[in-house]
Each structure stands twice: as structure tokens, then as C-alpha cells.
Design a protein around this motif. Structure first.
Motif, PDB file in Angstrom:
ATOM      1  N   ASN A   2       3.966  -8.699 -37.587  1.00 16.01           N
ATOM      2  CA  ASN A   2       2.589  -8.329 -37.245  1.00 16.01           C
ATOM      3  C   ASN A   2       2.116  -9.127 -36.036  1.00 16.01           C
ATOM      4  OD1 ASN A   2       2.543  -6.754 -39.504  1.00 16.01           O
ATOM      5  ND2 ASN A   2       1.260  -8.124 -40.715  1.00 16.01           N
ATOM      6  N   TYR A  48       1.974 -16.541 -33.541  1.00 22.93           N
ATOM      7  CA  TYR A  48       2.371 -17.855 -34.075  1.00 22.93           C
ATOM      8  C   TYR A  48       3.759 -18.234 -33.558  1.00 22.93           C
ATOM      9  CZ  TYR A  48       3.261 -21.461 -37.624  1.00 22.93           C
ATOM     10  OH  TYR A  48       3.562 -22.643 -38.277  1.00 22.93           O
ATOM     11  N   ILE A 105      -4.909 -17.149 -37.659  1.00 25.16           N
ATOM     12  CA  ILE A 105      -5.121 -16.207 -36.551  1.00 25.16           C
ATOM     13  C   ILE A 105      -5.699 -14.914 -37.134  1.00 25.16           C
ATOM     14  CG2 ILE A 105      -3.974 -14.825 -34.756  1.00 25.16           C
ATOM     15  CD1 ILE A 105      -1.710 -17.082 -34.884  1.00 25.16           C
ATOM     16  N   GLY A 132       2.451 -12.889 -42.389  1.00 29.04           N
ATOM     17  CA  GLY A 132       2.200 -11.579 -41.805  1.00 29.04           C
ATOM     18  C   GLY A 132       3.045 -10.588 -42.581  1.00 29.04           C
ATOM     19  N   ARG A 133       4.172 -10.184 -41.955  1.00 33.10           N
ATOM     20  CA  ARG A 133       5.077  -9.272 -42.680  1.00 33.10           C
ATOM     21  C   ARG A 133       6.242 -10.021 -43.309  1.00 33.10           C
ATOM     22  NH1 ARG A 133       6.704  -3.947 -40.212  1.00 33.10           N
ATOM     23  NH2 ARG A 133       6.623  -3.196 -42.329  1.00 33.10           N
ATOM     24  N   GLY A 134       6.218 -11.342 -43.227  1.00 34.84           N
ATOM     25  CA  GLY A 134       7.288 -12.120 -43.854  1.00 34.84           C
ATOM     26  C   GLY A 134       8.639 -11.843 -43.219  1.00 34.84           C
ATOM     27  N   SER A 135       8.649 -11.577 -41.913  1.00 38.91           N
ATOM     28  CA  SER A 135       9.934 -11.241 -41.275  1.00 38.91           C
ATOM     29  C   SER A 135      10.579 -12.442 -40.587  1.00 38.91           C
ATOM     30  CB  SER A 135       9.772 -10.077 -40.287  1.00 38.91           C
ATOM     31  OG  SER A 135       8.922 -10.429 -39.222  1.00 38.91           O
ATOM     32  N   ASN A 136       9.920 -13.604 -40.706  1.00 40.61           N
ATOM     33  CA  ASN A 136      10.571 -14.810 -40.176  1.00 40.61           C
ATOM     34  C   ASN A 136      10.411 -15.971 -41.146  1.00 40.61           C
ATOM     35  OD1 ASN A 136      12.140 -15.687 -37.967  1.00 40.61           O
ATOM     36  ND2 ASN A 136      10.471 -17.076 -37.401  1.00 40.61           N
ATOM     37  N   ARG A 191      18.839  -2.141 -30.418  1.00 43.04           N
ATOM     38  CA  ARG A 191      18.744  -2.888 -31.687  1.00 43.04           C
ATOM     39  C   ARG A 191      19.639  -2.253 -32.749  1.00 43.04           C
ATOM     40  NH1 ARG A 191      14.645  -6.643 -32.472  1.00 43.04           N
ATOM     41  NH2 ARG A 191      13.223  -6.743 -30.724  1.00 43.04           N
ATOM     42  N   TYR A 236      -0.445 -20.449 -48.264  1.00 42.72           N
ATOM     43  CA  TYR A 236       0.434 -20.252 -47.105  1.00 42.72           C
ATOM     44  C   TYR A 236       0.156 -18.858 -46.551  1.00 42.72           C
ATOM     45  CZ  TYR A 236       4.390 -20.630 -44.017  1.00 42.72           C
ATOM     46  OH  TYR A 236       5.166 -20.708 -42.874  1.00 42.72           O
ATOM     47  N   ILE A 237       0.005 -18.785 -45.229  1.00 42.08           N
ATOM     48  CA  ILE A 237      -0.334 -17.504 -44.585  1.00 42.08           C
ATOM     49  C   ILE A 237       0.956 -16.777 -44.203  1.00 42.08           C
ATOM     50  CG2 ILE A 237      -1.532 -16.454 -42.602  1.00 42.08           C
ATOM     51  CD1 ILE A 237      -2.992 -19.285 -42.354  1.00 42.08           C
ATOM     52  N   GLY A 294       9.515 -12.605 -28.973  1.00 42.11           N
ATOM     53  CA  GLY A 294       9.931 -12.007 -27.704  1.00 42.11           C
ATOM     54  C   GLY A 294      11.270 -11.320 -27.833  1.00 42.11           C
TER      55      GLY A 294
HETATM   56  C1  LIG Z   1      15.538  -7.216 -38.075  1.00 42.85           C
HETATM   57  C2  LIG Z   1      14.703  -8.271 -37.415  1.00 42.85           C
HETATM   58  C3  LIG Z   1      14.643  -8.345 -36.033  1.00 42.85           C
HETATM   59  C4  LIG Z   1      13.872  -9.327 -35.399  1.00 42.85           C
HETATM   60  N1  LIG Z   1      13.823  -9.342 -34.033  1.00 42.85           N
HETATM   61  C5  LIG Z   1      13.088 -10.281 -33.415  1.00 42.85           C
HETATM   62  C6  LIG Z   1      13.019 -10.337 -31.985  1.00 42.85           C
HETATM   63  O1  LIG Z   1      13.606  -9.531 -31.276  1.00 42.85           O
HETATM   64  N2  LIG Z   1      12.260 -11.312 -31.423  1.00 42.85           N
HETATM   65  C7  LIG Z   1      11.554 -12.214 -32.166  1.00 42.85           C
HETATM   66  O2  LIG Z   1      10.861 -13.075 -31.597  1.00 42.85           O
HETATM   67  N3  LIG Z   1      11.594 -12.181 -33.523  1.00 42.85           N
HETATM   68  C8  LIG Z   1      12.337 -11.250 -34.163  1.00 42.85           C
HETATM   69  N4  LIG Z   1      12.383 -11.230 -35.531  1.00 42.85           N
HETATM   70  C9  LIG Z   1      11.673 -12.261 -36.315  1.00 42.85           C
HETATM   71  C10 LIG Z   1      10.242 -11.897 -36.692  1.00 42.85           C
HETATM   72  O3  LIG Z   1      10.074 -10.498 -36.794  1.00 42.85           O
HETATM   73  C11 LIG Z   1       9.224 -12.469 -35.696  1.00 42.85           C
HETATM   74  O4  LIG Z   1       9.257 -13.874 -35.675  1.00 42.85           O
HETATM   75  C12 LIG Z   1       7.788 -12.015 -36.037  1.00 42.85           C
HETATM   76  O5  LIG Z   1       6.949 -12.331 -34.959  1.00 42.85           O
HETATM   77  C13 LIG Z   1       7.227 -12.640 -37.314  1.00 42.85           C
HETATM   78  O6  LIG Z   1       6.047 -11.956 -37.639  1.00 42.85           O
HETATM   79  P1  LIG Z   1       5.539 -11.836 -39.152  1.00 42.85           P
HETATM   80  O7  LIG Z   1       4.235 -11.131 -39.126  1.00 42.85           O
HETATM   81  O8  LIG Z   1       6.588 -11.251 -40.001  1.00 42.85           O
HETATM   82  O9  LIG Z   1       5.332 -13.364 -39.479  1.00 42.85           O
HETATM   83  P2  LIG Z   1       5.777 -14.131 -40.820  1.00 42.85           P
HETATM   84  O10 LIG Z   1       7.265 -14.150 -40.904  1.00 42.85           O
HETATM   85  O11 LIG Z   1       5.039 -13.597 -41.970  1.00 42.85           O
HETATM   86  O12 LIG Z   1       5.269 -15.604 -40.473  1.00 42.85           O
HETATM   87  C14 LIG Z   1       5.903 -16.369 -39.471  1.00 42.85           C
HETATM   88  C15 LIG Z   1       5.083 -17.654 -39.279  1.00 42.85           C
HETATM   89  O13 LIG Z   1       3.820 -17.306 -38.719  1.00 42.85           O
HETATM   90  C16 LIG Z   1       2.764 -17.799 -39.533  1.00 42.85           C
HETATM   91  N5  LIG Z   1       1.686 -16.792 -39.500  1.00 42.85           N
HETATM   92  C17 LIG Z   1       1.815 -15.463 -39.698  1.00 42.85           C
HETATM   93  N6  LIG Z   1       0.625 -14.851 -39.557  1.00 42.85           N
HETATM   94  C18 LIG Z   1      -0.279 -15.834 -39.282  1.00 42.85           C
HETATM   95  C19 LIG Z   1      -1.687 -15.847 -39.052  1.00 42.85           C
HETATM   96  N7  LIG Z   1      -2.393 -14.723 -39.072  1.00 42.85           N
HETATM   97  N8  LIG Z   1      -2.271 -17.021 -38.792  1.00 42.85           N
HETATM   98  C20 LIG Z   1      -1.558 -18.186 -38.765  1.00 42.85           C
HETATM   99  N9  LIG Z   1      -0.234 -18.234 -38.994  1.00 42.85           N
HETATM  100  C21 LIG Z   1       0.405 -17.076 -39.245  1.00 42.85           C
HETATM  101  C22 LIG Z   1       3.353 -17.969 -40.920  1.00 42.85           C
HETATM  102  O14 LIG Z   1       2.668 -18.963 -41.664  1.00 42.85           O
HETATM  103  C23 LIG Z   1       4.796 -18.384 -40.594  1.00 42.85           C
HETATM  104  O15 LIG Z   1       4.861 -19.765 -40.375  1.00 42.85           O
HETATM  105  C24 LIG Z   1      13.143 -10.250 -36.178  1.00 42.85           C
HETATM  106  C25 LIG Z   1      13.172 -10.157 -37.581  1.00 42.85           C
HETATM  107  C26 LIG Z   1      13.945  -9.179 -38.201  1.00 42.85           C
HETATM  108  C27 LIG Z   1      13.944  -9.102 -39.693  1.00 42.85           C
END
Ligand SMILES: Cc1cc2nc3c(=O)[nH]c(=O)nc-3n(C[C@H](O)[C@H](O)[C@H](O)COP(=O)(O)OP(=O)(O)OC[C@H]3O[C@@H](n4cnc5c(N)ncnc54)[C@H](O)[C@@H]3O)c2cc1C
Length: 295
Positions: free
Chosen positions: A126, A132, A182, A61-65, A208, A58-59, A136
Motif C-alpha cells: 500500500n 515507509y 502515515i 499495510g498489506r503485510g508484504s514486507n 515480474r 504494530y502498524i 522501488g
Molecule cells: C511478490 C513481491 C514483490 C515485491 N516487489 C517489490 C519491489 O519491486 N520493490 C520493493 O521496494 N518492494 C517489493 N516488495 C516488498 C513490499 O511489497 C514493499 O516493501 C511494500 O512497499 C510494503 O508495503 P506494505 O503496505 O505491504 O507494508 P507492510 O509490509 O505492511 O509494512 C512494511 C513496514 O512499513 C510500516 N508501515 C506500513 N504502513 C505504515 C503506515 N501507514 N504508517 C507507518 N508505518 C507503516 C510497517 O510497520 C512495516 O514496518 C515485494 C513484495 C512481494 C511479496
């Protein structure tokens, strides 16, 4: 076998690793391995190996969603954090690797007087995760500045896809439901005023801090915005603000956020999210849907 492969190919990895350390919600069991490829070529090699050997992965990024179940992940979590390439192309374009944190990219663009992504400042993910999810905020979506996305396809070939074929919509992209990795993205931006860009970024960061429970682990807004409504307002209207199950709580500060009070499990969070969805539907007739992804 996997360990030997990772070691021989110099791919950094962690073994039997707690996923609490790799997700902003800080829940979940252990992954057998977390692998952190350093560039797209290592990622291709790794994906080929995992597919050939039918190893689950499972891929992230920063695990924030994303949150992982309490019993963990019996496979490899492939984390893009080391794919940190940032290359400026000409006056107004930039290629950013999947692992570049949005905040780092926003700061770098501001220093280059480039505008078009500043609304993403404060999104803790990230570039790869942002694409993905089509992340926004404050009226903008990451897709507004995308030119083309580079990815590894299901056959482990490196390809690019034009923005018009990415099927971007509210929290949606073509990458959802595809077996693609990606690797990076070319953004096209506009020349702007460095000070004004900084001012805007600082303003949205302050908004925020004022409105969001940033002192507690979460995945941001737990629910997508239902058409014509705001999830947070519906949740509050249903009297669910502060409601908790185990260590998971509907934030007192922002009802759209489920937070980890400190000792939440993944099960607590899922149970609370499902309870909120049920009550909101029963009381208002509006179906709200989770934005966070449960693995
Ligand atoms: C405090 C807080 C505030 C937030 N505010 C916002 C906001 O204002 N707007 C918003 O849209 N989101 C927000 N988020 C949610 C989150 O930060 C976003 O959805 C962010 O874009 C997820 O990025 P990530 O790198 O953490 O992805 P992850 O959480 O690691 O992954 C999310 C999904 O993307 C897939 N993925 C990740 N990287 C890749 C890759 N390289 N190739 C293929 N698939 C991939 C993963 O498999 C998973 O399904 C917030 C989160 C927090 C904790």
C-alpha cells in the motif's frame, strides 16, 4: 475494554486473528486484535486509546514486507487497508490514503494519463508501506513522486512533512524508527500518454511474472541490495539456490526471494535468511542484510 472502545467508535476489528491472513508470506501466529480504522480521525482516536492504556500495537499495510513470529502478537495490529481515499488535486497532483494499494493507484493514474509512479506497478504493498520502505523497482523509487506526507505524530497530532525532510534513500525513510502513523501522501506527477504508460506497466508486470516466483508466498526480495553487488547473484554464486530449511526455500526461480513452500513457519524463514547471510559472508566477504521486517 479495548473491544468496547472499538465497538463504540465503530472501528472495524478482528479478534484472535491469524496473521497468516494478513501477510503475503502467510506465516505467523495470531494477533489479539487486528483493527482497521476507516480514516485518519478513527486512527487518531485509536492511537490515543492504545497509548493511554499502554497497549502494544504494530502498524501494517498489506503485510508484504513483514512477518510475525509463530507465537503471534500480543497486542493490536493496526491495518490501514480501509484508508482508501484518492483525491485528484488540480491537473497533476493526487492525495492517496495510506491504505490504497500501489497497483490500484497506478491504474488510476494511468487512467488519468499521469506518469511518475508506473514503475511501482506490481509492488503488492500500500501507499503507507511504500513510503515507509521507500519502495522501488526498475530504476524508480516512490520518493521520486512524493510532494508531502501526512502522518499522525507521537502525540497523536495530524501533521505533514515535506519530501525534502523525509530522508528518503534506498529502502530508507524518516518514518523508520519514528513512532508515526502515515495517513496519506500527496504525489506530484506529470501529464503523459495514457497508452504508453499502460504499455510500460504491462511490460514491467510481464518482467515480474517471468523472473519472480509469484506463485509462492513471499515478501519479495528477502535481502537489500548490498552496495556494488546483487544479493541474488551472490546467493546463487554460493550454491544456495533451492536451499531449504523446513518449509522455507531459497527460490529456484529467483535466488533473492525466500519463498514459503506451503508449510513454512516464521522460524523456518528467519533460520534460512540467517543461514544465507552467514554463508554469503563466509564465502564472498559481502554482508547482506534482510529487507523483510520480522516482528
Ligand atoms: C511478490 C513481491 C514483490 C515485491 N516487489 C517489490 C519491489 O519491486 N520493490 C520493493 O521496494 N518492494 C517489493 N516488495 C516488498 C513490499 O511489497 C514493499 O516493501 C511494500 O512497499 C510494503 O508495503 P506494505 O503496505 O505491504 O507494508 P507492510 O509490509 O505492511 O509494512 C512494511 C513496514 O512499513 C510500516 N508501515 C506500513 N504502513 C505504515 C503506515 N501507514 N504508517 C507507518 N508505518 C507503516 C510497517 O510497520 C512495516 O514496518 C515485494 C513484495 C512481494 C511479496
Amino acid at each position: 475494554m479495548l473491544k468496547t472502545f472499538l465497538t463504540e467508535n465503530n472501528i472495524p476489528f478482528l479478534e484472535n486473528e491469524s496473521l497468516k491472513k494478513h501477510t503475503t508470506f502467510k506465516v505467523g501466529g495470531n494477533a489479539s486484535f487486528v483493527a482497521l480504522p476507516e480514516d485518519k480521525f478513527q486512527a487518531v482516536k485509536l492511537l490515543k486509546f492504545l497509548k493511554e492504556n499502554e497497549i502494544k500495537y504494530y502498524i501494517i499495510g498489506r503485510g508484504s514486507n513483514v512477518i510475525f513470529r509463530d507465537n503471534g502478537f500480543d497486542g493490536v495490529v493496526v491495518k490501514t487497508a480501509n484508508m482508501q481515499q484518492v483525491d485528484y488535486i488540480g491537473e497533476t497532483a493526487v492525495f492517496a490514503g495510506a491504505g490504497v494499494p500501489m497497483n490500484v493507484l497506478c491504474k488510476s493514474l494511468q487512467e488519468h494519463s499521469l506518469e511518475g509512479l508506473e514503475f511501482c506497478y506490481g509492488i503488492p504493498g500500500n501507499v503507507g508501506g511504500g513510503l515507509y520502505m521507500n519502495a522501488g523497482a526498475y530504476g524508480g523509487e516512490i520518493c521520486n513522486a512524493v510532494c508531502e506526507v501526512e502522518y499522525i505524530d507521537e502525540n497523536c497530532e495530524i501533521r505533514t512533512i515535506d519530501v525534502k525532510d523525509c530522508d528518503f534513500a534506498y529502502r530508507h525513510s524518516v518514518f523508520q524508527g519514528k513512532d508515526w502513523f502515515i495517513t496519506g501522501c500527496r504525489f506530484e506527477l506529470k501529464k503523459g500518454d495514457k497508452d504508453k504508460i499502460l504499455e510500460f506497466m504491462e511490460d514491467i508486470m510481464q518482467r515480474r511474472i517471468d523472473k519472480q516466483p509469484l506463485d509462492k508466498p513471499s515478501a519479495g526480495s528477502s535481502f537489500k541490495r548490498p552496495a556494488g553487488y546483487f544479493a541474488a547473484a551472490l546467493i546463487e554464486q554460493c550454491g544456495l539456490k533451492g536451499c531449504s530449511i523446513g518449509g522455507a526455500q531459497v527460490s529456484e526461480k529467483h535466488s533473492g526471494f525466500i519463498v514459503n513452500k506451503g508449510d513454512a513457519t516464521c522460524s523456518d524463514i528467519v533460520a534460512l535468511a540467517e543461514y544465507v547471510e552467514k554463508v554469503v559472508f563466509e564465502k564472498t566477504g559481502v554482508a547482506i542484510e534482510k529487507e523483510m521486517i520480522i516482528v
